[in-house]
Structures are given as structure tokens and as C-alpha cells.
Design a protein around this motif. Structure first.
Motif, mmCIF file in Angstrom:
data_model
loop_
_atom_site.group_PDB
_atom_site.id
_atom_site.type_symbol
_atom_site.label_atom_id
_atom_site.label_comp_id
_atom_site.label_asym_id
_atom_site.label_seq_id
_atom_site.Cartn_x
_atom_site.Cartn_y
_atom_site.Cartn_z
ATOM 1 N N GLN A 39 0.842 -1.184 0.000
ATOM 2 C CA GLN A 39 0.000 0.000 0.000
ATOM 3 C C GLN A 39 0.881 1.239 0.000
ATOM 4 O O GLN A 39 1.637 1.473 0.945
ATOM 5 C CB GLN A 39 -0.924 0.010 1.221
ATOM 6 C CG GLN A 39 -1.934 1.133 1.207
ATOM 7 C CD GLN A 39 -2.984 0.970 2.295
ATOM 8 O OE1 GLN A 39 -2.766 0.299 3.308
ATOM 9 N NE2 GLN A 39 -4.151 1.567 2.081
ATOM 10 N N GLU A 44 -4.960 2.219 -2.454
ATOM 11 C CA GLU A 44 -5.487 1.026 -1.815
ATOM 12 C C GLU A 44 -4.386 -0.017 -1.692
ATOM 13 O O GLU A 44 -3.341 0.082 -2.334
ATOM 14 C CB GLU A 44 -6.660 0.472 -2.635
ATOM 15 C CG GLU A 44 -7.860 1.404 -2.698
ATOM 16 C CD GLU A 44 -9.029 0.793 -3.433
ATOM 17 O OE1 GLU A 44 -10.137 1.357 -3.371
ATOM 18 O OE2 GLU A 44 -8.838 -0.256 -4.076
ATOM 19 N N ARG A 45 -4.650 -1.020 -0.874
ATOM 20 C CA ARG A 45 -3.700 -2.111 -0.725
ATOM 21 C C ARG A 45 -3.850 -3.054 -1.915
ATOM 22 O O ARG A 45 -4.955 -3.551 -2.188
ATOM 23 C CB ARG A 45 -3.950 -2.836 0.597
ATOM 24 C CG ARG A 45 -2.877 -3.833 0.955
ATOM 25 C CD ARG A 45 -2.782 -4.045 2.471
ATOM 26 N NE ARG A 45 -4.036 -4.404 3.090
ATOM 27 C CZ ARG A 45 -4.177 -4.568 4.407
ATOM 28 N NH1 ARG A 45 -3.140 -4.385 5.220
ATOM 29 N NH2 ARG A 45 -5.346 -4.910 4.910
#
Length: 127
Positions: A39, A44-45
């Protein structure tokens, strides 16, 4: 429930290498498929790489194919992410997790199918 701990991050110049480790603080990783995610700030991851319990199945995000490898050592109860030819865009916090539900062969990149997330390890690649 397995809880994971990541280590091995740091600051490296572009073109350099790092090896991240993923160990279990309780339980074992040996019975689980493992995934690495990252991330970056404001993002976002995202999925990076995954490895099956047996180690025979590995998957990579397109952005890291040919540069990163994933492995595991049952004797050490640890999974690894070897990162070579690092680029500034690889800068992120890297997390590992166990694949908890679903079918790994098709769901390996889905964050929601993982749990046991560690606290992450920072990787910074300077240009």
C-alpha cells in the motif's frame, strides 16, 4: 488465528534488492497459502505475490513479474518476498497475510480472502 509479522524493509536505491520475511507470531504459516500486498500513500492495498501451501503455485502482479520472487521455508515457518531491480514506484508498506477463504487458484489476488495481517514493513526506493 495466525498472526503474521513482516520484516526486512528499508531504504534502497533504484536497481537494488531487498528480501522481506513473513513469520507467524502465533501458529504456523506452513498450513496456509500466503499473499504479499503493498500500500502506497493515498492508494489502496494491492496484491503483489502469492504462494500456495506446497510452494508449487506462485502468482505475481504484472507490475512485479520478472523482478520479484516468492518462496517459503517450512523449517523456518517463514515466507519470503525477494525484490530485485527495485523502482521508485515500488515504494510502499508491504504486508503479508494468510489466505483464509475461497479458492486460491482463482482468488489469490483478492484482499478480502486474506486475514492475519501483520503491521507491515516500509520499503522506500530512491531514484
Amino acid at each position: 488465528q495466525v498472526q503474521l509479522v513482516e520484516s526486512g524493509g528499508g531504504l534502497v536505491q533504484a536497481g537494488g534488492s531487498l528480501r522481506l520475511s513473513c513469520a507467524a507470531s502465533g501458529g504456523t504459516v506452513n498450513n496456509h497459502h500466503i499473499g504479499w500486498f503493498r500500500q502506497a500513500p493515498g492508494n489502496e492495498r494491492d496484491f503483489v505475490a502469492g504462494i500456495s501451501v506446497s510452494g508449487t503455485l506462485t502468482r505475481f502482479a504484472d507490475s512485479v513479474k520478472g523482478r520479484f520472487t516468492i518462496s517459503r521455508d517450512g523449517g523456518k515457518n517463514t515466507a519470503y518476498l525477494q525484490m530485485n531491480s527495485l523502482k521508485p514506484e515500488d515504494t510502499a508498506v508491504y504486508y503479508c497475510a494468510v489466505f483464509w477463504s475461497g479458492l486460491f487458484t482463482s482468488d489469490y489476488a483478492r484482499e478480502g480472502n486474506y486475514n492475519g495481517w501483520g503491521q507491515g514493513t516500509q520499503v522506500t526506493v530512491s531514484s
